[in-house]
Design an enzyme around this catalytic site. Sequence first.
Site, PDB file in Angstrom:
ATOM      1  N   ASP A 198       0.859  -1.196   0.000  1.00  0.00           N
ATOM      2  CA  ASP A 198       0.000   0.000   0.000  1.00  0.00           C
ATOM      3  C   ASP A 198       0.891   1.240   0.000  1.00  0.00           C
ATOM      4  OD1 ASP A 198      -3.078   0.881   1.049  1.00  0.00           O
ATOM      5  OD2 ASP A 198      -1.452   2.278   1.556  1.00  0.00           O
ATOM      6  N   ASN A 206      -2.406  13.176  -4.127  1.00  0.00           N
ATOM      7  CA  ASN A 206      -3.624  13.678  -4.783  1.00  0.00           C
ATOM      8  C   ASN A 206      -3.875  15.134  -4.409  1.00  0.00           C
ATOM      9  OD1 ASN A 206      -4.483  11.519  -6.297  1.00  0.00           O
ATOM     10  ND2 ASN A 206      -5.795  10.661  -4.713  1.00  0.00           N
ATOM     11  N   HIS A 211      -5.824  14.655  -8.904  1.00  0.00           N
ATOM     12  CA  HIS A 211      -6.141  13.238  -9.115  1.00  0.00           C
ATOM     13  C   HIS A 211      -5.345  12.668 -10.284  1.00  0.00           C
ATOM     14  CE1 HIS A 211      -8.811   9.690  -9.295  1.00  0.00           C
ATOM     15  NE2 HIS A 211      -9.000   9.980  -8.017  1.00  0.00           N
ATOM     16  N   ASP A 215      -2.901   9.531 -10.374  1.00  0.00           N
ATOM     17  CA  ASP A 215      -3.020   8.432 -11.356  1.00  0.00           C
ATOM     18  C   ASP A 215      -1.662   8.125 -11.988  1.00  0.00           C
ATOM     19  OD1 ASP A 215      -5.669   8.227 -10.878  1.00  0.00           O
ATOM     20  OD2 ASP A 215      -6.343   9.009 -12.811  1.00  0.00           O
ATOM     21  N   GLU A 241      -4.913   2.396  -3.938  1.00  0.00           N
ATOM     22  CA  GLU A 241      -3.447   2.449  -4.046  1.00  0.00           C
ATOM     23  C   GLU A 241      -2.829   1.242  -3.349  1.00  0.00           C
ATOM     24  OE1 GLU A 241      -4.753   3.087  -0.846  1.00  0.00           O
ATOM     25  OE2 GLU A 241      -2.927   4.197  -0.291  1.00  0.00           O
TER      26      GLU A 241
HETATM   27  P1  GH3 Z   1      -1.617   5.467   4.288  1.00  0.00           P
HETATM   28  O1  GH3 Z   1      -0.182   5.726   4.313  1.00  0.00           O
HETATM   29  O2  GH3 Z   1      -2.189   5.250   5.651  1.00  0.00           O
HETATM   30  O3  GH3 Z   1      -1.973   4.351   3.358  1.00  0.00           O
HETATM   31  O4  GH3 Z   1      -2.302   6.802   3.734  1.00  0.00           O
HETATM   32  P2  GH3 Z   1      -2.953   7.044   2.355  1.00  0.00           P
HETATM   33  O5  GH3 Z   1      -3.130   8.499   2.162  1.00  0.00           O
HETATM   34  O6  GH3 Z   1      -2.180   6.365   1.317  1.00  0.00           O
HETATM   35  O7  GH3 Z   1      -4.330   6.269   2.476  1.00  0.00           O
HETATM   36  P3  GH3 Z   1      -5.787   6.757   2.444  1.00  0.00           P
HETATM   37  O8  GH3 Z   1      -6.613   5.490   2.517  1.00  0.00           O
HETATM   38  O9  GH3 Z   1      -6.054   7.797   3.495  1.00  0.00           O
HETATM   39  O10 GH3 Z   1      -5.983   7.430   1.040  1.00  0.00           O
HETATM   40  C1  GH3 Z   1      -5.902   6.716  -0.154  1.00  0.00           C
HETATM   41  C2  GH3 Z   1      -6.241   7.653  -1.266  1.00  0.00           C
HETATM   42  O11 GH3 Z   1      -6.086   7.042  -2.514  1.00  0.00           O
HETATM   43  C3  GH3 Z   1      -7.661   8.145  -1.176  1.00  0.00           C
HETATM   44  C4  GH3 Z   1      -8.214   7.945  -2.560  1.00  0.00           C
HETATM   45  O12 GH3 Z   1      -8.892   9.067  -3.036  1.00  0.00           O
HETATM   46  C5  GH3 Z   1      -6.972   7.693  -3.373  1.00  0.00           C
HETATM   47  N1  GH3 Z   1      -7.233   6.883  -4.539  1.00  0.00           N
HETATM   48  C6  GH3 Z   1      -7.839   5.678  -4.596  1.00  0.00           C
HETATM   49  N2  GH3 Z   1      -7.898   5.250  -5.881  1.00  0.00           N
HETATM   50  C7  GH3 Z   1      -7.321   6.210  -6.643  1.00  0.00           C
HETATM   51  C8  GH3 Z   1      -7.087   6.353  -8.033  1.00  0.00           C
HETATM   52  O13 GH3 Z   1      -7.420   5.492  -8.873  1.00  0.00           O
HETATM   53  N3  GH3 Z   1      -6.466   7.460  -8.477  1.00  0.00           N
HETATM   54  C9  GH3 Z   1      -6.081   8.438  -7.607  1.00  0.00           C
HETATM   55  N4  GH3 Z   1      -5.482   9.498  -8.081  1.00  0.00           N
HETATM   56  N5  GH3 Z   1      -6.315   8.338  -6.299  1.00  0.00           N
HETATM   57  C10 GH3 Z   1      -6.916   7.235  -5.795  1.00  0.00           C
HETATM   58 MG    MG Z   2      -2.106   4.242   1.366  1.00  0.00          MG
END
Ligand code: GH3
Ligand code: MG
Length: 338
Positions: A198, A206, A211, A215, A241
Site C-alpha cells: 500500500d 492527490n 487526481h 493516477d 493504491e
Molecule cells: P496510508 O499511508 O495510511 O496508506 O495513507 P494514504 O493516504 O495512502 O491512504 P488513504 O486510505 O487515506 O488514502 C488513499 C487515497 O487514494 C484516497 C483515494 O482518493 C486515493 N485513490 C484511490 N484510488 C485512486 C485512483 O485510482 N487514483 C487516484 N489518483 N487516487 C486514488
Molecule cells: Mg495508502
Amino acid sequence: MVSAADILRAKILVVDDKEANVRLLEGMLRVAGYVSVESTMDPAAVHEMYRQNRYGLILLDLQMPGMDGFQVMDGLKEIEGDGYLPVIAITAQPAHKLRALRAGAKDFVGKPFDMAELCARVHNIVEVRLLHQQAKDSQRMLEETVRELEGSRQELKAEAARDPLTGLFNRRYMEATFERDLHRAVREGSTIGIIMLDVDHFKQFNDTFGHDGGDTILKELSALLLARTREEDIVCRYGGEEFLIVLPGASLDDTRGRAEGLLAAIRSMAVSLHGREVKSNSASIGVAAYPKNGDTVGSLIRAADEALYQAKTHGRDCARVAAAQAVPGVRNPQDGSR
Ligand code: GH3
Ligand code: MG
C-alpha cells in the site's frame, strides 16, 4: 433466393464441334433472355475458358473429334475442387445419357433440340448452381463472423481481467488464478508467497498534484512492480493504491527478500509531475506465504493484510511478515515443521 434476372445473367458456354448446332443453341438461349452466352467448337479450349470465366453452365456435346465430352468433363473435375460440374450434356444417343450423368453431368438434352425443354433444363441447372454458390458464400460469411466474434470474445476476456488505469490484473482475476496456484502448491507440496503493498500517504499526492497526478504515480508504480517481478508472478491492483502480488514457488523468506527489493526500488522511484520530479515515494508491505500463514486464499490475504497493518503502525516504508499460523495437516516443505 435467386431472381429471374440473376438466372438470365448467368455465364453460359456452348461447346459443339458443329457450327450449325452452336448457332442454334446460342440463338435459343438468347431468345429465352440469356445475355451472357459464349461458344467454342474446340473442346480442347474448354478447360482454359472455364478457368478464366467459371461459367454457371456448360452445354456440352458428347461426340466431338479429338476430345469427346467425357474427356472434357474429366478435365473440368480437376479444376472444380468440390467436384460440382455445371454441365448439361448434349447427345443424340440414348445410351450416352446415363453415362453422362454418371460422369458428372447434371442433366442432358437430346437432339434434335426442343426449345421449351432446353430452356427448362438450363433454367433449373443455373438456378441450382446459383443457390449452391449462395450457400457457399453464406457459409463463408458465417465462418468469418464466428471468427470475428471469437476475436472480440478473447479481447473482452483479456480486458475483463485487467484494471483499466494500470493495465495490471484486477482483483477478480488474481483471486481465480491464486486459487488455482494454491491447489497446485498443495498437490505438489510447494510454497506460494504473497505481498500486499500500500502506497504511503498517497492522499497527499492527490492533494498536491491533483487526481491526475495521483493516477500517474499509480501507473509508474505499476510499471515498476511489473518490471521487478517474474512472468509467473501475478501482479494485481487490489484496490485504490493497494497492490497484491502472488509469487508461486516463493517461500516466506524469498517473499520477504523480494518485498525489501521492491521497497528499495520505490524509494528511488522518480516521477515527473507538472515539470517537477517527485521522489519521496514509499510504500508499506505485508508478507505472507503458504503454508506458513494459511492454506486458503482468504486466510493468506488476511494474514498479509494484518502484516501490512503492522508495517503501517511501525512507521511505514517497511515490510512486515505475517505471524505464523498452524495449518492442520499441512507440512512446511522447507523444514518439515507444521
Ligand atoms: P496510508 O499511508 O495510511 O496508506 O495513507 P494514504 O493516504 O495512502 O491512504 P488513504 O486510505 O487515506 O488514502 C488513499 C487515497 O487514494 C484516497 C483515494 O482518493 C486515493 N485513490 C484511490 N484510488 C485512486 C485512483 O485510482 N487514483 C487516484 N489518483 N487516487 C486514488
Ligand atoms: Mg495508502
